[in-house]
Design a protein around this motif. Structure first.
Motif, PDB file in Angstrom:
ATOM      1  N   GLY A 168      -7.333  36.714 -58.856  1.00 37.83           N
ATOM      2  CA  GLY A 168      -7.098  36.083 -60.264  1.00 37.83           C
ATOM      3  C   GLY A 168      -5.021  35.596 -59.074  1.00 37.83           C
ATOM      4  O   GLY A 168      -4.968  36.607 -58.668  1.00 37.83           O
ATOM      5  N   HIS A 169      -3.982  34.945 -60.165  1.00 34.62           N
ATOM      6  CA  HIS A 169      -3.066  35.321 -60.355  1.00 34.62           C
ATOM      7  C   HIS A 169      -2.329  36.251 -60.293  1.00 34.62           C
ATOM      8  O   HIS A 169      -2.699  36.655 -61.108  1.00 34.62           O
ATOM      9  CB  HIS A 169      -2.474  34.244 -61.396  1.00 34.62           C
ATOM     10  N   TYR A 170      -1.827  37.330 -59.602  1.00 30.62           N
ATOM     11  CA  TYR A 170      -1.340  38.498 -59.674  1.00 30.62           C
ATOM     12  C   TYR A 170      -2.509  39.435 -60.069  1.00 30.62           C
ATOM     13  O   TYR A 170      -2.035  40.251 -60.246  1.00 30.62           O
ATOM     14  CB  TYR A 170       0.218  37.898 -60.996  1.00 30.62           C
ATOM     15  N   GLY A 171      -3.732  38.848 -59.204  1.00 32.14           N
ATOM     16  CA  GLY A 171      -4.291  39.629 -59.717  1.00 32.14           C
ATOM     17  C   GLY A 171      -4.846  40.961 -58.815  1.00 32.14           C
ATOM     18  O   GLY A 171      -3.848  41.177 -57.678  1.00 32.14           O
ATOM     19  N   THR A 172      -5.740  41.986 -58.788  1.00 32.70           N
ATOM     20  CA  THR A 172      -6.324  42.957 -57.541  1.00 32.70           C
ATOM     21  C   THR A 172      -6.097  41.754 -56.334  1.00 32.70           C
ATOM     22  O   THR A 172      -6.921  40.796 -56.251  1.00 32.70           O
ATOM     23  CB  THR A 172      -7.465  43.577 -57.974  1.00 32.70           C
ATOM     24  N   THR A 173      -5.056  42.694 -55.209  1.00 35.87           N
ATOM     25  CA  THR A 173      -5.314  42.579 -54.179  1.00 35.87           C
ATOM     26  C   THR A 173      -6.602  43.349 -52.626  1.00 35.87           C
ATOM     27  O   THR A 173      -6.276  44.841 -52.688  1.00 35.87           O
ATOM     28  CB  THR A 173      -4.216  42.208 -53.778  1.00 35.87           C
ATOM     29  N   TYR A 174      -6.088  42.427 -51.803  1.00 34.64           N
ATOM     30  CA  TYR A 174      -7.061  43.032 -50.881  1.00 34.64           C
ATOM     31  C   TYR A 174      -7.375  42.285 -49.656  1.00 34.64           C
ATOM     32  O   TYR A 174      -7.057  41.427 -49.439  1.00 34.64           O
ATOM     33  CB  TYR A 174      -9.155  42.928 -50.954  1.00 34.64           C
ATOM     34  N   ILE A 175      -6.721  43.548 -48.289  1.00 36.33           N
ATOM     35  CA  ILE A 175      -6.023  42.554 -46.613  1.00 36.33           C
ATOM     36  C   ILE A 175      -7.254  43.168 -45.798  1.00 36.33           C
ATOM     37  O   ILE A 175      -7.645  44.120 -46.080  1.00 36.33           O
ATOM     38  CB  ILE A 175      -4.810  43.570 -46.464  1.00 36.33           C
ATOM     39  N   GLY A 176      -7.083  42.136 -45.494  1.00 41.07           N
ATOM     40  CA  GLY A 176      -8.323  42.606 -44.179  1.00 41.07           C
ATOM     41  C   GLY A 176      -7.978  42.053 -42.919  1.00 41.07           C
ATOM     42  O   GLY A 176      -6.997  40.891 -42.228  1.00 41.07           O
ATOM     43  N   VAL A 177      -8.754  41.698 -42.204  1.00 41.74           N
ATOM     44  CA  VAL A 177      -8.616  41.386 -40.311  1.00 41.74           C
ATOM     45  C   VAL A 177      -9.573  41.103 -40.443  1.00 41.74           C
ATOM     46  O   VAL A 177     -10.882  41.012 -40.424  1.00 41.74           O
ATOM     47  CB  VAL A 177      -7.314  42.433 -39.957  1.00 41.74           C
ATOM     48  N   THR A 178      -9.909  39.759 -39.750  1.00 41.85           N
ATOM     49  CA  THR A 178     -11.262  39.360 -38.887  1.00 41.85           C
ATOM     50  C   THR A 178     -10.935  38.641 -37.295  1.00 41.85           C
ATOM     51  O   THR A 178     -10.051  37.908 -37.588  1.00 41.85           O
ATOM     52  CB  THR A 178     -11.477  38.406 -39.927  1.00 41.85           C
ATOM     53  N   SER A 179     -12.049  38.494 -37.055  1.00 39.58           N
ATOM     54  CA  SER A 179     -11.498  37.804 -35.781  1.00 39.58           C
ATOM     55  C   SER A 179     -12.784  36.051 -36.021  1.00 39.58           C
ATOM     56  O   SER A 179     -12.713  34.884 -35.051  1.00 39.58           O
ATOM     57  CB  SER A 179     -12.260  38.308 -34.639  1.00 39.58           C
ATOM     58  N   ASN A 180     -13.036  35.989 -37.546  1.00 43.93           N
ATOM     59  CA  ASN A 180     -13.853  34.465 -37.957  1.00 43.93           C
ATOM     60  C   ASN A 180     -13.649  34.800 -39.096  1.00 43.93           C
ATOM     61  O   ASN A 180     -14.667  34.928 -40.033  1.00 43.93           O
ATOM     62  CB  ASN A 180     -15.370  34.427 -37.625  1.00 43.93           C
ATOM     63  N   LEU A 181     -12.501  34.116 -39.656  1.00 43.19           N
ATOM     64  CA  LEU A 181     -12.222  33.662 -40.925  1.00 43.19           C
ATOM     65  C   LEU A 181     -13.187  33.026 -41.613  1.00 43.19           C
ATOM     66  O   LEU A 181     -13.834  33.441 -42.943  1.00 43.19           O
ATOM     67  CB  LEU A 181     -10.242  33.447 -41.261  1.00 43.19           C
ATOM     68  N   MET A 182     -13.792  31.899 -41.621  1.00 43.29           N
ATOM     69  CA  MET A 182     -14.383  30.929 -42.071  1.00 43.29           C
ATOM     70  C   MET A 182     -15.808  31.978 -42.375  1.00 43.29           C
ATOM     71  O   MET A 182     -16.476  31.953 -43.583  1.00 43.29           O
ATOM     72  CB  MET A 182     -14.991  30.084 -41.330  1.00 43.29           C
ATOM     73  N   GLN A 183     -15.839  32.566 -41.510  1.00 42.95           N
ATOM     74  CA  GLN A 183     -17.667  33.477 -41.498  1.00 42.95           C
ATOM     75  C   GLN A 183     -17.191  34.518 -42.796  1.00 42.95           C
ATOM     76  O   GLN A 183     -17.857  34.680 -43.400  1.00 42.95           O
ATOM     77  CB  GLN A 183     -17.600  34.269 -40.399  1.00 42.95           C
ATOM     78  N   ARG A 184     -16.114  35.225 -42.720  1.00 45.08           N
ATOM     79  CA  ARG A 184     -15.853  36.059 -43.096  1.00 45.08           C
ATOM     80  C   ARG A 184     -15.565  35.788 -44.582  1.00 45.08           C
ATOM     81  O   ARG A 184     -16.414  36.566 -45.578  1.00 45.08           O
ATOM     82  CB  ARG A 184     -14.252  36.992 -42.590  1.00 45.08           C
ATOM     83  N   LEU A 185     -14.782  34.432 -45.031  1.00 49.92           N
ATOM     84  CA  LEU A 185     -14.348  34.337 -46.463  1.00 49.92           C
ATOM     85  C   LEU A 185     -16.671  34.377 -47.105  1.00 49.92           C
ATOM     86  O   LEU A 185     -16.447  34.174 -48.220  1.00 49.92           O
ATOM     87  CB  LEU A 185     -13.770  32.859 -46.349  1.00 49.92           C
ATOM     88  N   GLY A 186     -17.025  33.797 -46.603  1.00 49.42           N
ATOM     89  CA  GLY A 186     -18.460  33.155 -46.592  1.00 49.42           C
ATOM     90  C   GLY A 186     -19.084  34.555 -47.134  1.00 49.42           C
ATOM     91  O   GLY A 186     -19.244  34.727 -48.045  1.00 49.42           O
ATOM     92  N   GLN A 187     -18.900  35.928 -46.058  1.00 51.20           N
ATOM     93  CA  GLN A 187     -19.654  36.615 -46.987  1.00 51.20           C
ATOM     94  C   GLN A 187     -18.796  37.519 -48.035  1.00 51.20           C
ATOM     95  O   GLN A 187     -19.800  38.097 -48.999  1.00 51.20           O
ATOM     96  CB  GLN A 187     -19.013  37.859 -45.571  1.00 51.20           C
ATOM     97  N   HIS A 188     -17.701  37.400 -48.107  1.00 56.72           N
ATOM     98  CA  HIS A 188     -16.527  38.056 -49.377  1.00 56.72           C
ATOM     99  C   HIS A 188     -17.369  37.126 -50.279  1.00 56.72           C
ATOM    100  O   HIS A 188     -18.342  37.608 -50.976  1.00 56.72           O
ATOM    101  CB  HIS A 188     -15.709  37.950 -49.248  1.00 56.72           C
ATOM    102  N   ARG A 189     -17.720  35.545 -50.237  1.00 56.23           N
ATOM    103  CA  ARG A 189     -17.928  34.976 -51.508  1.00 56.23           C
ATOM    104  C   ARG A 189     -19.231  34.900 -51.672  1.00 56.23           C
ATOM    105  O   ARG A 189     -19.396  34.851 -53.552  1.00 56.23           O
ATOM    106  CB  ARG A 189     -17.589  33.339 -51.205  1.00 56.23           C
ATOM    107  N   GLU A 190     -19.709  35.346 -50.908  1.00 56.10           N
ATOM    108  CA  GLU A 190     -21.685  35.457 -51.418  1.00 56.10           C
ATOM    109  C   GLU A 190     -21.857  37.003 -51.621  1.00 56.10           C
ATOM    110  O   GLU A 190     -22.892  37.249 -52.067  1.00 56.10           O
ATOM    111  CB  GLU A 190     -22.117  35.081 -50.059  1.00 56.10           C
ATOM    112  N   GLY A 191     -21.002  37.720 -51.528  1.00 54.99           N
ATOM    113  CA  GLY A 191     -21.000  39.094 -51.726  1.00 54.99           C
ATOM    114  C   GLY A 191     -22.007  40.034 -50.991  1.00 54.99           C
ATOM    115  O   GLY A 191     -22.849  41.138 -51.391  1.00 54.99           O
ATOM    116  N   VAL A 192     -22.134  39.623 -50.125  1.00 55.48           N
ATOM    117  CA  VAL A 192     -23.044  39.848 -48.929  1.00 55.48           C
ATOM    118  C   VAL A 192     -22.926  41.534 -48.694  1.00 55.48           C
ATOM    119  O   VAL A 192     -23.622  41.800 -47.913  1.00 55.48           O
ATOM    120  CB  VAL A 192     -22.114  38.764 -47.230  1.00 55.48           C
ATOM    121  N   THR A 193     -21.698  41.863 -48.190  1.00 51.93           N
ATOM    122  CA  THR A 193     -21.252  43.613 -48.303  1.00 51.93           C
ATOM    123  C   THR A 193     -20.675  43.752 -49.360  1.00 51.93           C
ATOM    124  O   THR A 193     -19.653  43.281 -49.990  1.00 51.93           O
ATOM    125  CB  THR A 193     -20.020  43.323 -47.064  1.00 51.93           C
TER     126      THR A 193
END
Length: 111
Positions: free
Chosen positions: A15-40
Motif C-alpha cells: 500500500g502507500h508507504y507499505g511493505t515493499t518487495y523488489i524482483g526481477v523478471t523477463s516477463n513482467l505481465m506473467q510475473r504480476l499475474g503470479q503475484h496477484r494470484e498468489g501462485v508462489t
C-alpha cells in the motif's frame, strides 16, 4: 516462435508507504499475474504485497539483475524516494498495463 524476453526490475508494495518487495523478471505481465494470484507462496503472498509501484525495463537480463541487487542493498528511504519520484501517489501501475484494480486491503489488526 521464440518467446520474447523483456528483462525488468519491479517494486511491489502492500500500500502507500507499505511493505515493499523488489524482483526481477523477463516477463513482467506473467510475473504480476503470479503475484496477484498468489501462485508462489512466500513473502509477497504472506504480506499481501501485490501493488506494482515502480518498474524499469532493461535490454538484457544481466543489467536487470545488477539493478535488482543494487536496489535490494538500498536503504528504505532511498527506495521510497525512487518510488515517489515517478509515482508519488503509489498508484498500482499494473492497472495501466491492463490488470484490474486490486480490492481495498482489509486490516487484520482492527478497523
Amino acid at each position: 516462435m521464440p518467446i520474447e524476453r523483456n528483462p525488468c526490475v519491479y517494486i511491489l508494495a502492500s500500500g502507500h508507504y507499505g511493505t515493499t518487495y523488489i524482483g526481477v523478471t523477463s516477463n513482467l505481465m506473467q510475473r504480476l499475474g503470479q503475484h496477484r494470484e498468489g501462485v508462489t507462496k512466500g513473502f509477497t503472498s504472506r504480506y499481501t504485497v501485490h501493488r506494482l509501484v515502480h518498474f524499469e525495463m532493461f535490454g538484457d537480463m544481466e543489467r536487470a539483475i545488477a539493478r535488482e541487487k543494487q536496489l535490494k542493498n538500498w536503504k528504505r528511504p532511498w527506495k521510497i524516494n525512487l518510488i515517489n519520484g515517478a509515482n508519488p501517489e503509489w498508484r498500482d501501475l499494473a492497472v495501466g498495463l491492463g490488470f484490474p484494480p486490486l480490492a481495498p486491503r482489509v486490516r487484520r489488526d482492527g478497523p
